[in-house]
Design a protein around this motif. Structure first.
Motif, PDB file in Angstrom:
ATOM      1  N   ASP A 131      38.679 -48.004 -36.887  1.00  0.00           N
ATOM      2  CA  ASP A 131      38.388 -46.644 -37.330  1.00  0.00           C
ATOM      3  C   ASP A 131      38.032 -46.599 -38.820  1.00  0.00           C
ATOM      4  O   ASP A 131      37.305 -45.702 -39.262  1.00  0.00           O
ATOM      5  N   LYS A 136      34.461 -46.405 -33.153  1.00  0.00           N
ATOM      6  CA  LYS A 136      35.357 -45.769 -32.190  1.00  0.00           C
ATOM      7  C   LYS A 136      35.143 -46.401 -30.816  1.00  0.00           C
ATOM      8  O   LYS A 136      34.012 -46.541 -30.367  1.00  0.00           O
ATOM      9  N   TYR A 139      37.474 -43.356 -25.631  1.00  0.00           N
ATOM     10  CA  TYR A 139      36.751 -42.124 -25.311  1.00  0.00           C
ATOM     11  C   TYR A 139      35.274 -42.188 -25.709  1.00  0.00           C
ATOM     12  O   TYR A 139      34.662 -41.171 -26.038  1.00  0.00           O
ATOM     13  N   THR A 140      34.729 -43.408 -25.675  1.00  0.00           N
ATOM     14  CA  THR A 140      33.301 -43.608 -25.922  1.00  0.00           C
ATOM     15  C   THR A 140      32.745 -44.540 -24.847  1.00  0.00           C
ATOM     16  O   THR A 140      33.500 -45.152 -24.068  1.00  0.00           O
ATOM     17  N   GLN A 141      31.423 -44.667 -24.818  1.00  0.00           N
ATOM     18  CA  GLN A 141      30.795 -45.582 -23.874  1.00  0.00           C
ATOM     19  C   GLN A 141      31.147 -47.032 -24.182  1.00  0.00           C
ATOM     20  O   GLN A 141      31.187 -47.867 -23.275  1.00  0.00           O
ATOM     21  N   SER A 220      37.913 -43.863 -21.120  1.00  0.00           N
ATOM     22  CA  SER A 220      36.609 -43.213 -21.268  1.00  0.00           C
ATOM     23  C   SER A 220      36.718 -41.778 -21.765  1.00  0.00           C
ATOM     24  O   SER A 220      35.813 -41.266 -22.416  1.00  0.00           O
ATOM     25  N   ARG A 226      28.558 -37.826 -20.944  1.00  0.00           N
ATOM     26  CA  ARG A 226      28.730 -38.832 -21.996  1.00  0.00           C
ATOM     27  C   ARG A 226      29.530 -40.035 -21.514  1.00  0.00           C
ATOM     28  O   ARG A 226      29.045 -41.159 -21.577  1.00  0.00           O
ATOM     29  N   THR A 227      30.740 -39.826 -21.040  1.00  0.00           N
ATOM     30  CA  THR A 227      31.595 -40.952 -20.655  1.00  0.00           C
ATOM     31  C   THR A 227      32.138 -40.787 -19.247  1.00  0.00           C
ATOM     32  O   THR A 227      33.182 -41.354 -18.915  1.00  0.00           O
TER      33      THR A 227
END
Length: 281
Positions: A131, A136, A139-141, A220, A226-227
């Protein structure tokens, strides 16, 4: 020319074992697939197209197939590397590392997802340092790709490892003695022997990642467009009692995965035949 009887086997029973094999495969594999396709076929074309072409569903297709493909490619490279190290080099703790490769097989996917969130969240053991650099994961791809890479690694390692163990190291020494450098030896001697097994591991890792659910939903964040992965959408539609919508999306995933696996298996057969012709010539 006299009639030649087929040679008898030490342990006969081909007809019986083949019958049981076909019955088992039909009951466990073909029957559920046929039921899904038959249930989907009962839908009107307009309803079917509306279910599979919704922008939210299309976004989930892109994420599921794209992330699965990237994870399978990463596992193909690093899985071959891990298998090479485990086979060719003795070192302390080798048996422990070899056993850790199978950990994603035994660990429940929900536990794997929670563990990944613990590591890669913004306050996690690794995520807090990432971070700082603006990276990140949770909670991202990128988190989806990491989760799919985690669960797919053993498939490549365990398919390549036996081939490496059977590969004669004398071939590499002979190649080096004839003046070939390391890259030429790898490209002309080692890679042709490993390629069919590597493609098999790639196909297994890709198929496993495509249907993964438990470990992904935790890391995710399940953000629409998005995810959000396709298996989650299927589960959501079932919870909403939209069985036709779930069946339609599942059929698209099934047929697409089948075509991709068929393509990979065809490529594997082609590389195997090519390597055999090369060795004979």
């Amino acid at each position: 020319m006299p009639f030649l009887k087929p040679s008898s086997r030490v342990i006969p029973g081909f007809g019986l074992t083949m019958g049981f094999s076909l019955f088992y495969l039909g009951l466990i594999v073909l029957l559920p697939v046929a039921g899904l396709l038959a249930f989907t076929a009962s839908m009107d074309w307009a309803d079917f197209w509306s279910a599979i072409s919704h922008p939210q569903v299309v976004a989930s297709y892109k994420l599921s197939f794209g992330a699965s493909l990237i994870a399978a490619v990463v596992n193909l490279v690093f899985g071959m590397l891990v298998a090479w190290v485990l086979v060719r080099y003795p070192f302390p703790g080798k048996r422990i590392i070899d056993a850790l490769v199978d950990l994603p097989f035994a660990l429940p996917t929900a536990v794997a997802g929670i563990s990944l969130v613990t590591l890669y969240a913004s306050t996690g053991w690794i995520g807090q340092y990432l971070d700082i650099f603006g990276i990140k994961v949770a909670y991202t791809q990128l988190g989806v790709i990491i989760a799919l890479t985690y669960i797919g690694l053993p498939f490549v390692v365990r398919t390549v490892q036996p081939v490496l163990e059977d590969l004669d190291a004398g071939l590499e020494e002979a190649s080096a003695s004839l003046g070939a450098n390391r890259w030429t030896t790898f490209r002309r001697v080692i890679l042709p022997a490993l390629l069919p097994a590597a493609l098999t591991g790639f196909a297994l890792a890709f198929a496993r990642a495509l249907g993964e659910y438990g470990s992904v939903v935790f890391i995710s964040g399940n953000l629409p467009y998005r995810t959000e992965i396709t298996p989650l959408l299927i589960v959501t539609k079932i919870e909403q009692f939209d069985y036709h919508g779930a069946a339609a999306i599942g059929s698209v995933m099934l047929l697409t995965a089948f075509l991709l696996l068929l393509l990979i298996n065809g490529l594997q057969w082609w590389t195997s035949q090519r390597s055999e012709r090369t060795s004979l010539s």
